[in-house]
Design a protein around this motif. Structure first.
Motif, PDB file in Angstrom:
ATOM      1  N   ALA A   1       0.858  -1.189   0.000  1.00 41.00           N
ATOM      2  CA  ALA A   1       0.000   0.000   0.000  1.00 41.00           C
ATOM      3  C   ALA A   1       0.895   1.241   0.000  1.00 41.00           C
ATOM      4  CB  ALA A   1      -0.920  -0.023   1.208  1.00 41.00           C
ATOM      5  N   VAL A   2       1.883   1.229   0.880  1.00 44.71           N
ATOM      6  CA  VAL A   2       2.945   2.241   0.855  1.00 44.71           C
ATOM      7  C   VAL A   2       4.226   1.474   0.520  1.00 44.71           C
ATOM      8  CG1 VAL A   2       4.300   3.859   2.231  1.00 44.71           C
ATOM      9  CG2 VAL A   2       1.828   3.674   2.607  1.00 44.71           C
ATOM     10  N   PHE A   3       4.932   1.864  -0.518  1.00 47.09           N
ATOM     11  CA  PHE A   3       6.103   1.094  -0.938  1.00 47.09           C
ATOM     12  C   PHE A   3       7.260   1.335   0.028  1.00 47.09           C
ATOM     13  CE2 PHE A   3       3.341   0.688  -4.416  1.00 47.09           C
ATOM     14  CZ  PHE A   3       3.617  -0.571  -4.911  1.00 47.09           C
ATOM     15  N   SER A   4       7.839   0.229   0.492  1.00 50.04           N
ATOM     16  CA  SER A   4       8.710   0.309   1.658  1.00 50.04           C
ATOM     17  C   SER A   4      10.024   1.027   1.393  1.00 50.04           C
ATOM     18  CB  SER A   4       8.976  -1.092   2.213  1.00 50.04           C
ATOM     19  OG  SER A   4       9.508  -1.925   1.225  1.00 50.04           O
ATOM     20  N   MET A   5      10.509   1.022   0.161  1.00 51.58           N
ATOM     21  CA  MET A   5      11.791   1.669  -0.117  1.00 51.58           C
ATOM     22  C   MET A   5      11.616   2.979  -0.881  1.00 51.58           C
ATOM     23  SD  MET A   5      13.958  -0.088   1.396  1.00 51.58           S
ATOM     24  CE  MET A   5      13.205  -1.253   2.531  1.00 51.58           C
ATOM     25  N   ASP A   6      10.394   3.289  -1.287  1.00 49.62           N
ATOM     26  CA  ASP A   6      10.139   4.502  -2.076  1.00 49.62           C
ATOM     27  C   ASP A   6       9.215   5.476  -1.360  1.00 49.62           C
ATOM     28  OD1 ASP A   6      10.902   2.245  -3.896  1.00 49.62           O
ATOM     29  OD2 ASP A   6      10.998   3.919  -5.308  1.00 49.62           O
ATOM     30  N   GLY A   7       8.349   4.951  -0.508  1.00 52.69           N
ATOM     31  CA  GLY A   7       7.458   5.805   0.269  1.00 52.69           C
ATOM     32  C   GLY A   7       6.234   6.282  -0.487  1.00 52.69           C
ATOM     33  N   ASP A   8       6.084   5.882  -1.753  1.00 52.97           N
ATOM     34  CA  ASP A   8       4.890   6.321  -2.483  1.00 52.97           C
ATOM     35  C   ASP A   8       3.718   5.374  -2.210  1.00 52.97           C
ATOM     36  OD1 ASP A   8       6.194   4.310  -3.819  1.00 52.97           O
ATOM     37  OD2 ASP A   8       6.057   5.208  -5.804  1.00 52.97           O
ATOM     38  N   ILE A   9       2.533   5.850  -2.571  1.00 52.75           N
ATOM     39  CA  ILE A   9       1.300   5.151  -2.197  1.00 52.75           C
ATOM     40  C   ILE A   9       0.652   4.542  -3.438  1.00 52.75           C
ATOM     41  CG2 ILE A   9      -1.032   5.514  -1.247  1.00 52.75           C
ATOM     42  CD1 ILE A   9       0.129   7.731   0.507  1.00 52.75           C
ATOM     43  N   ALA A  10       0.223   3.299  -3.340  1.00 51.24           N
ATOM     44  CA  ALA A  10      -0.422   2.625  -4.486  1.00 51.24           C
ATOM     45  C   ALA A  10      -1.779   3.282  -4.775  1.00 51.24           C
ATOM     46  CB  ALA A  10      -0.604   1.145  -4.175  1.00 51.24           C
ATOM     47  N   PRO A  11      -2.147   3.363  -6.054  1.00 48.67           N
ATOM     48  CA  PRO A  11      -3.452   3.956  -6.425  1.00 48.67           C
ATOM     49  C   PRO A  11      -4.573   2.961  -6.151  1.00 48.67           C
ATOM     50  CG  PRO A  11      -2.287   3.222  -8.391  1.00 48.67           C
ATOM     51  CD  PRO A  11      -1.376   2.914  -7.231  1.00 48.67           C
TER      52      PRO A  11
ATOM     53  N   SER B   1      -7.465   8.500  11.934  1.00 44.86           N
ATOM     54  CA  SER B   1      -7.205   7.870  13.236  1.00 44.86           C
ATOM     55  C   SER B   1      -6.168   6.760  13.131  1.00 44.86           C
ATOM     56  CB  SER B   1      -8.497   7.291  13.805  1.00 44.86           C
ATOM     57  OG  SER B   1      -9.486   8.281  13.820  1.00 44.86           O
ATOM     58  N   GLY B   2      -5.409   6.767  12.047  1.00 42.36           N
ATOM     59  CA  GLY B   2      -4.360   5.768  11.898  1.00 42.36           C
ATOM     60  C   GLY B   2      -4.849   4.441  11.365  1.00 42.36           C
ATOM     61  N   GLY B   3      -6.073   4.414  10.842  1.00 41.92           N
ATOM     62  CA  GLY B   3      -6.640   3.168  10.335  1.00 41.92           C
ATOM     63  C   GLY B   3      -5.946   2.617   9.100  1.00 41.92           C
ATOM     64  N   GLY B   4      -5.070   3.419   8.476  1.00 47.77           N
ATOM     65  CA  GLY B   4      -4.280   2.896   7.358  1.00 47.77           C
ATOM     66  C   GLY B   4      -4.856   3.254   5.998  1.00 47.77           C
ATOM     67  N   ILE B   5      -4.447   2.493   5.002  1.00 44.89           N
ATOM     68  CA  ILE B   5      -4.712   2.829   3.597  1.00 44.89           C
ATOM     69  C   ILE B   5      -6.208   2.884   3.277  1.00 44.89           C
ATOM     70  CG2 ILE B   5      -4.586   0.429   2.741  1.00 44.89           C
ATOM     71  CD1 ILE B   5      -2.989   3.381   0.940  1.00 44.89           C
ATOM     72  N   LEU B   6      -7.015   2.011   3.900  1.00 46.41           N
ATOM     73  CA  LEU B   6      -8.447   1.995   3.577  1.00 46.41           C
ATOM     74  C   LEU B   6      -9.096   3.281   4.051  1.00 46.41           C
ATOM     75  CD1 LEU B   6      -9.399  -1.697   4.430  1.00 46.41           C
ATOM     76  CD2 LEU B   6      -8.702  -0.706   2.240  1.00 46.41           C
ATOM     77  N   SER B   7      -8.708   3.720   5.233  1.00 40.06           N
ATOM     78  CA  SER B   7      -9.260   4.951   5.762  1.00 40.06           C
ATOM     79  C   SER B   7      -8.706   6.158   4.998  1.00 40.06           C
ATOM     80  CB  SER B   7      -8.975   4.980   7.270  1.00 40.06           C
ATOM     81  OG  SER B   7      -8.615   6.241   7.704  1.00 40.06           O
ATOM     82  N   HIS B   8      -7.446   6.094   4.575  1.00 33.65           N
ATOM     83  CA  HIS B   8      -6.838   7.159   3.782  1.00 33.65           C
ATOM     84  C   HIS B   8      -7.661   7.440   2.521  1.00 33.65           C
ATOM     85  CE1 HIS B   8      -3.570   9.435   1.798  1.00 33.65           C
ATOM     86  NE2 HIS B   8      -3.771   8.682   0.740  1.00 33.65           N
ATOM     87  N   PHE B   9      -8.084   6.363   1.840  1.00 32.31           N
ATOM     88  CA  PHE B   9      -8.855   6.536   0.613  1.00 32.31           C
ATOM     89  C   PHE B   9     -10.370   6.484   0.858  1.00 32.31           C
ATOM     90  CE2 PHE B   9      -4.899   5.030  -1.647  1.00 32.31           C
ATOM     91  CZ  PHE B   9      -4.739   6.151  -2.444  1.00 32.31           C
ATOM     92  N   GLY B  10     -10.773   6.185   2.084  1.00 34.09           N
ATOM     93  CA  GLY B  10     -12.203   6.056   2.361  1.00 34.09           C
ATOM     94  C   GLY B  10     -12.859   4.951   1.556  1.00 34.09           C
ATOM     95  N   ILE B  11     -12.201   3.802   1.449  1.00 34.46           N
ATOM     96  CA  ILE B  11     -12.774   2.698   0.670  1.00 34.46           C
ATOM     97  C   ILE B  11     -12.923   1.439   1.507  1.00 34.46           C
ATOM     98  CG2 ILE B  11     -11.983   3.358  -1.645  1.00 34.46           C
ATOM     99  CD1 ILE B  11      -9.575   1.537  -1.164  1.00 34.46           C
ATOM    100  N   SER B  12     -13.774   0.554   1.033  1.00 36.15           N
ATOM    101  CA  SER B  12     -13.902  -0.770   1.620  1.00 36.15           C
ATOM    102  C   SER B  12     -14.536  -1.643   0.553  1.00 36.15           C
ATOM    103  CB  SER B  12     -14.781  -0.720   2.870  1.00 36.15           C
ATOM    104  OG  SER B  12     -14.721  -1.967   3.505  1.00 36.15           O
TER     105      SER B  12
END
Ligand SMILES: *Cc1c(COP(=O)(O)O)cnc(C)c1O
Length: 380
Positions: A173-183, A212-223
């Protein structure tokens, strides 16, 4: 018998021999290495929780209540009420129906992927995915297709070619060596169009992204019921272990069949207690995430051109050649700053980099020292 000496010498000559630093105290922004006090920019303890008094207290009281070792696998008699409570809290935290604890993120990926895809199926991986995802894909025996980093058109054309096989798209979801976020929203759309499942490895997003730190799903508001979420607990959460979250049946299938779940001793329950304390802090103390963003902005405003574009606490400073990168890292360490040189095979050849990772416990003065040293050393 095979001699490893020549191989090791070869690694050393190519600037690829890795050496471990030994910390003489707790993890954090101030660390003691070889008797010297240093500022660290290399841990994944993004929120500064690994040595937080609430976590220490929870681990100690957990040990007094449940002892230290779990003593057995979850399916024998190692599964305790602390694990149970942590799993419920984790599922709620990421907004999915169910969650299952694993001892490490590596094992969670191995377990989940081999349940989601097998010999007759196909797995689609971003080329920069974490090693554990690649290993898991190989172990699953599914057909493995890799697409160029973040290239959604390439992913789509691979998906379109696969016909009737069961399909699984796998990404950091966040690339570990690049820090960018998957679409992720776009990926989910493709998964819907081609009837694939989507596994998100949110090792660097859990606790860091989302209000609230919920991660990538909360970042994009998806489920979506297509999503299988893997969060790790040794990074921002400051503890250890990992979890896989998603539909109730998928999680139940992992309990039944995931080999890295079934054939291993349960994590010490005291860690599940520490995790519960950590989740409280992650949810309540949004200042830690706000501070991380401010620190990243500060760094970017000074080093912009040398950094890979990233909106996360992972800020890669690209050097290029292995030797130059090692030399820069060594020079910083002499000045009391630990910034790891990341070399192939962890990153592509010719893209050796300093992986600056920020923590909410860093100060702006810490960053100013690092910025000055980097500008000085590389004239950027
Ligand atoms: C660290 C990491 C893992 C492995 O997690 P551990 O709990 O440390 O085994 C998996 N995936 C990604 C992307 C990671 O960065």
């Amino acid at each position: 018998m095979h001699s490893f000496r020549a191989e090791l010498d070869q690694l050393e000559q190519s600037g690829l021999l890795r050496r471990r630093r030994t910390l003489e105290g707790p993890q954090g922004v101030r660390v003691q290495v070889d008797g010297k006090a240093c500022t660290s920019y290399c841990s994944n303890d993004y929120l500064g929780l690994a040595n937080h008094p609430d976590l220490i207290e929870a681990a100690c009281s957990g040990a007094r209540r449940f002892g230290v070792g779990a003593g057995a696998s979850h399916l024998l008699c190692g599964h305790g009420s602390a694990h149970e409570a942590a799993e419920q809290a984790l599922a709620e935290f990421v907004g999915l129906p169910a969650a299952l604890l694993f001892s490490t993120g590596y094992m969670a990926n191995i377990g989940a992927i081999s349940i989601l895809a097998g010999r007759n199926d196909a797995i689609f991986c971003d080329r920069l995915n974490h090693a554990s995802l690649n290993d898991a894909a190989l172990l699953s025996r599914a057909k493995l297709r890799r697409y160029p980093h973040l290239d959604m058109a390439a992913l789509e054309s691979l998906l379109a070619r696969e016909g009737k096989r069961r399909k699984l798209v796998v990404t950091d979801a966040v690339f570990s060596m690049d820090g960018d976020i998957a679409p992720v929203p776009k990926m989910l759309e493709l998964c819907e169009r081609y009837d694939a499942a989507l596994l998100l490895d949110d090792a660097h997003g859990f606790g860091v992204l989302g209000e609230s730190g919920g991660g990538i799903l909360s970042h994009f508001g998806i489920s979506s019921p297509r999503i299988v979420y893997v969060g790790t607990l040794g990074k921002a959460a400051g503890v250890a272990g990992a979890f896989v979250a998603g539909g109730v049946d998928m999680v139940q299938m992992l309990v039944q069949r995931a080999r890295s779940y079934v054939y291993t001793t349960a994590q010490p329950p005291m860690l599940a207690e520490a995790l519960l304390a950590s989740l409280k802090l992650i949810g309540a103390e949004s200042w830690r995430r706000e501070r991380l963003l401010k620190l990243a902005d500060h760094l970017k405003s000074h080093l912009k051109s040398a950094l890979l574009p990233s909106d996360t606490p992972i800020q890669p400073f690209v050097v290029g050649e292995n030797e130059a990168c090692m030399a820069l890292s060594a020079r910083l360490q002499e000045e009391g700053m630990i910034v790891p040189a990341i070399r192939p095979p962890t990153v592509p050849k010719g893209s050796a980099r300093l992986r600056i990772s920020l923590s909410a416990a860093h100060t702006f003065e810490d960053l100013d020292r690092l910025i000055a040293a980097l500008k000085n050393a590389s004239a950027c």
